[in-house]
Design a protein around this motif. Structure first.
Motif, PDB file in Angstrom:
ATOM      1  N   GLY A  74       0.802  -1.075  -0.045  1.00  0.00           N
ATOM      2  CA  GLY A  74       0.048  -0.083   0.005  1.00  0.00           C
ATOM      3  C   GLY A  74       0.817   1.351   0.051  1.00  0.00           C
ATOM      4  N   THR A  75       2.045   1.200  -0.394  1.00  0.00           N
ATOM      5  CA  THR A  75       3.110   2.480  -0.480  1.00  0.00           C
ATOM      6  C   THR A  75       2.738   3.235  -1.711  1.00  0.00           C
ATOM      7  N   ARG A  76       2.418   2.621  -2.584  1.00  0.00           N
ATOM      8  CA  ARG A  76       2.214   3.453  -3.823  1.00  0.00           C
ATOM      9  C   ARG A  76       0.972   3.597  -4.120  1.00  0.00           C
ATOM     10  N   SER A  77       0.535   4.981  -4.649  1.00  0.00           N
ATOM     11  CA  SER A  77      -0.802   5.665  -4.890  1.00  0.00           C
ATOM     12  C   SER A  77      -1.271   5.197  -6.134  1.00  0.00           C
ATOM     13  N   LYS A  78      -2.398   5.283  -6.262  1.00  0.00           N
ATOM     14  CA  LYS A  78      -3.161   5.018  -7.675  1.00  0.00           C
ATOM     15  C   LYS A  78      -2.533   5.802  -8.863  1.00  0.00           C
ATOM     16  N   ILE A  79      -2.514   6.916  -8.707  1.00  0.00           N
ATOM     17  CA  ILE A  79      -1.635   8.098  -9.386  1.00  0.00           C
ATOM     18  C   ILE A  79      -0.235   7.400  -9.920  1.00  0.00           C
ATOM     19  N   ARG A  92      -5.348   7.265 -14.081  1.00  0.00           N
ATOM     20  CA  ARG A  92      -5.255   8.551 -13.295  1.00  0.00           C
ATOM     21  C   ARG A  92      -3.769   9.031 -13.896  1.00  0.00           C
ATOM     22  N   ARG A  93      -3.891   9.662 -15.141  1.00  0.00           N
ATOM     23  CA  ARG A  93      -2.628  10.395 -15.589  1.00  0.00           C
ATOM     24  C   ARG A  93      -2.325  11.528 -14.793  1.00  0.00           C
ATOM     25  N   PHE A  94      -1.085  11.950 -14.668  1.00  0.00           N
ATOM     26  CA  PHE A  94      -0.639  13.208 -13.750  1.00  0.00           C
ATOM     27  C   PHE A  94      -1.198  14.478 -14.616  1.00  0.00           C
ATOM     28  N   SER A  95      -1.809  15.381 -14.106  1.00  0.00           N
ATOM     29  CA  SER A  95      -2.417  16.664 -14.580  1.00  0.00           C
ATOM     30  C   SER A  95      -2.163  17.519 -13.777  1.00  0.00           C
ATOM     31  N   MET A  96      -1.964  18.913 -14.252  1.00  0.00           N
ATOM     32  CA  MET A  96      -1.696  20.077 -13.405  1.00  0.00           C
ATOM     33  C   MET A  96      -3.263  20.436 -12.943  1.00  0.00           C
ATOM     34  N   ARG A  97      -3.526  20.377 -11.860  1.00  0.00           N
ATOM     35  CA  ARG A  97      -5.055  20.880 -11.492  1.00  0.00           C
ATOM     36  C   ARG A  97      -4.969  22.218 -10.779  1.00  0.00           C
ATOM     37  N   ILE A  98      -5.923  23.083 -11.403  1.00  0.00           N
ATOM     38  CA  ILE A  98      -5.932  24.502 -10.985  1.00  0.00           C
ATOM     39  C   ILE A  98      -7.277  24.798 -10.590  1.00  0.00           C
ATOM     40  N   TRP A  99      -7.599  25.076  -9.241  1.00  0.00           N
ATOM     41  CA  TRP A  99      -8.750  25.381  -8.749  1.00  0.00           C
ATOM     42  C   TRP A  99      -8.853  26.879  -8.581  1.00  0.00           C
ATOM     43  N   LEU A 100      -9.659  27.411  -9.320  1.00  0.00           N
ATOM     44  CA  LEU A 100      -9.990  29.031  -9.182  1.00  0.00           C
ATOM     45  C   LEU A 100     -10.841  29.392  -8.016  1.00  0.00           C
ATOM     46  N   ASP A 101     -10.357  30.570  -7.489  1.00  0.00           N
ATOM     47  CA  ASP A 101     -11.153  31.004  -6.329  1.00  0.00           C
ATOM     48  C   ASP A 101     -11.940  32.302  -6.751  1.00  0.00           C
ATOM     49  N   PRO A 102     -13.223  31.903  -6.871  1.00  0.00           N
ATOM     50  CA  PRO A 102     -14.271  32.925  -7.365  1.00  0.00           C
ATOM     51  C   PRO A 102     -14.069  34.322  -6.740  1.00  0.00           C
ATOM     52  N   ARG A 103     -13.822  34.527  -5.335  1.00  0.00           N
ATOM     53  CA  ARG A 103     -13.833  35.544  -4.607  1.00  0.00           C
ATOM     54  C   ARG A 103     -12.675  36.285  -4.965  1.00  0.00           C
ATOM     55  N   ARG A 104     -11.357  35.705  -4.930  1.00  0.00           N
ATOM     56  CA  ARG A 104     -10.253  36.480  -5.714  1.00  0.00           C
ATOM     57  C   ARG A 104     -10.146  36.904  -6.952  1.00  0.00           C
ATOM     58  N   LEU A 105     -10.906  36.185  -7.944  1.00  0.00           N
ATOM     59  CA  LEU A 105     -11.065  36.605  -9.477  1.00  0.00           C
ATOM     60  C   LEU A 105     -11.904  37.943  -9.245  1.00  0.00           C
ATOM     61  N   THR A 106     -13.049  37.981  -8.494  1.00  0.00           N
ATOM     62  CA  THR A 106     -13.894  38.979  -8.729  1.00  0.00           C
ATOM     63  C   THR A 106     -13.249  40.055  -8.046  1.00  0.00           C
ATOM     64  N   ALA A 107     -12.416  40.098  -6.799  1.00  0.00           N
ATOM     65  CA  ALA A 107     -11.785  41.135  -6.181  1.00  0.00           C
ATOM     66  C   ALA A 107     -10.796  41.812  -7.317  1.00  0.00           C
ATOM     67  N   MET A 108     -10.282  41.042  -8.042  1.00  0.00           N
ATOM     68  CA  MET A 108      -9.083  41.483  -8.854  1.00  0.00           C
ATOM     69  C   MET A 108      -9.659  41.732 -10.276  1.00  0.00           C
ATOM     70  N   ASN A 109     -11.093  41.632 -10.751  1.00  0.00           N
ATOM     71  CA  ASN A 109     -11.866  41.655 -11.890  1.00  0.00           C
ATOM     72  C   ASN A 109     -11.029  40.933 -13.123  1.00  0.00           C
ATOM     73  N   LEU A 110     -11.154  39.831 -12.675  1.00  0.00           N
ATOM     74  CA  LEU A 110     -10.773  38.598 -13.501  1.00  0.00           C
ATOM     75  C   LEU A 110     -11.666  37.808 -13.860  1.00  0.00           C
ATOM     76  N   ILE A 111     -11.675  37.269 -14.983  1.00  0.00           N
ATOM     77  CA  ILE A 111     -12.577  35.952 -15.223  1.00  0.00           C
ATOM     78  C   ILE A 111     -11.701  34.753 -15.632  1.00  0.00           C
ATOM     79  N   PRO A 112     -12.362  33.674 -15.697  1.00  0.00           N
ATOM     80  CA  PRO A 112     -11.308  32.377 -15.944  1.00  0.00           C
ATOM     81  C   PRO A 112     -10.692  32.352 -17.374  1.00  0.00           C
TER      82      PRO A 112
END
Length: 507
Positions: free
Chosen positions: A148-153, A182-202
């Motif tokens: 159990g030392t190796r992950s599924k990824i 489950r291939r390695f992938s760079m996952r990016i979770w956007l923060d809606p409040r920070r985007l709104t505060a800085m006047n940005l969109i996805p």
């Protein structure tokens, strides 16, 4: 008279029988071995991925254009598709039985090209996977971590990079599908409040990542045309695509005149994880990744599985610590057991047929003549099966079991009639054989035609049922035809050679 040629030249009859038998023996080493005949209709699978889209969006923007162009492709029976909430789309096109899978794939690719201009750019950038799909599953493998030392990824990426390609390259393997990949992938979770505060969109974040995560070609310094004073030529190289989460966090989204900089890490959480978490797999409670291997059309299942086992044994020597594999499904086990039982039945039937012949004829010479037709007819059938692109399977071997009782009939007729003429008219073996063949050649041909008329129509039954029993009909018809050839060539030659005037058969 046709048989007179072989009565006068018995070696010619023996050579013909030997050639038929040798052709069958050579074919036995090359003929594909399978559980059943290839009766499943060929399929072509189309896969696409629309990042971030739900099932309804995928159905409207991806499925609709593709399926509209795919409708009416040559030899198509039906198609079915699946649109998922993870943005994946899979279309399976089923074609008529007996069509060429390679031509089907080309036709699908041509239709896909017509639909490409109407697909979203994100889908085109991901690429469309178009492959022939085989429904003949050969085996299912499971790769797991015993401690159990190796992950599924980790397991998924290791298998995808170092195992899958080696297995697909093996002879007889058409495809390998990883379950719960489950291939390695760079996952990016956007923060809606920070985007709104800085006047940005996805879209601002996406555009920044696309423009800065590239492999650019910068050219060279000091390239021709150059002056005489130029001494060096240097090729420029850039860092290329980003690899770590910290590098993605430092991507610049926006700047201002006062020196302010907004980076991806300011408005999002970045982490290197799996591309999808839709499925999970475990083996005895341990993290695992499954892989299905599919047999190529016309391949020998036994040989293919043997190569798979040898390749896995070789690859396992280089596995990282705490990584192992297990074969949880092997279709060749059933094939091997079934063929073993049928071959045992085949030999048992042949023995019983020869024993019955001896009991009634009461002479080993007379028994030898019809018995010789059994191996020639049975073994020679495999040469025709291989030439017609068929396989050795439970259906064709069962047909051979039934054919054993048929292939000796014509030879028995020849032997009995030769003996009758020797006893009733006092003829020598050669003269009795010549006169006998004048009397029984017509009935032998007529009997063969009657048997062909019984079994031949089965080969022309349409659809999947006809495809299943076609080999049954062909196997019996070919063995009966070869037995008729033996009865007209080998049997009279042996009668004229082996019989003596003192031979007495038990009446």
């Amino acid at each position: 008279m046709f048989s007179r040629i072989f009565i006068d030249r018995p070696r010619l009859a023996m050579v013909i029988s030997i050639i038929i038998t040798l052709a069958g023996l050579i074919s036995l080493t090359r003929i594909p071995v399978a559980k059943f005949p290839s009766i499943l209709p060929p399929q072509v699978r189309v896969r696409a991925y629309y990042p971030g889209a739900d099932a309804e969006t995928v159905a409207k923007t991806v499925a609709a254009p593709i399926e509209k162009e795919m409708n009416g492709v040559d030899n198509m029976l039906y198609m079915e598709s699946t649109s998922s909430n993870d943005g994946s789309y899979m279309l399976t096109i089923t074609f008529a039985v007996g069509t060429n899978p390679d031509i089907n794939q080309v036709n699908v690719q041509n239709r896909i090209q017509l639909a490409l201009p109407r697909l979203p750019d994100e889908v085109v950038a991901q690429g469309l996977d178009i492959r022939k799909r085989s429904l003949n599953m050969l085996a299912i493998l499971v790769f797991y971590s015993p401690k159990g030392t190796r992950s599924k990824i980790y397991l998924s990426n290791y298998i995808d990079r170092y195992v899958k390609d080696d297995l697909v390259r093996l002879k007889g393997i058409s495809d390998a599908y990883i379950y719960g990949e489950r291939r390695f992938s760079m996952r990016i979770w956007l923060d809606p409040r920070r985007l709104t505060a800085m006047n940005l969109i996805p879209q601002d974040v996406i555009a920044a990542i696309r423009s800065q995560n590239i492999q650019a070609a910068l050219g060279s310094l000091g390239a021709e045309p150059i002056g005489k004073e130029q001494q060096l030529q240097i090729t420029l190289r850039t860092k290329g695509r980003l690899k770590s989460a910290d590098e993605f966090k430092r991507i610049v989204i926006r700047t201002n005149a006062s020196g302010g900089v907004v980076r991806v890490g300011d408005v999002a959480r970045v982490k290197l994880e799996g591309e999808s978490y839709i499925t999970s797999s475990f083996l005895n409670g341990r993290p695992s990744i499954g892989m299905a291997l599919y047999r190529a059309t016309g391949a020998n299942a036994m040989d293919a599985m043997k190569e798979v086992r040898e390749e896995l044994k070789r690859l396992s020597k280089h596995f990282p610590r705490d990584v192992d594999y297990k074969i949880i499904m092997d279709s060749t086990r059933y094939i091997r057991a079934s063929i073993h039982e049928i071959i045992l039945t085949l030999f048992l039937t042949a023995f019983l047929v020869i024993l019955v012949i001896y009991v009634f004829l009461q002479n080993w010479r007379a028994t030898l003549i019809p018995s010789a037709a059994v191996p020639v007819s049975i073994i020679g059938t495999f040469a025709v099966l291989l030439a017609m692109g068929m396989s050795a399977n439970t259906i064709s071997l069962f047909a051979l079991v039934l054919a054993i009782g048929l292939v000796v009939d014509d030879a028995i007729v020849v032997v009995e009639n030769v003996h009758r003429l020797m006893e009733e008219e006092g003829l020598q073996a050669r003269e009795a054989t010549i006169k006998s063949m004048e009397q029984v050649t017509g009935p032998i041909v007529a009997t063969t035609l009657v048997l062909l008329a019984v079994f031949m129509p089965i080969a022309f039954v349409p659809g999947i049922s006809g495809q299943l029993y076609r080999q049954f009909a062909v196997t019996i018809c070919v063995s009966v035809i070869i037995s008729a050839i033996c009865a007209l060539t080998l049997s009279p030659a042996l009668c004229a050679t082996l019989f003596t005037s003192e031979i007495h058969l038990h009446q």
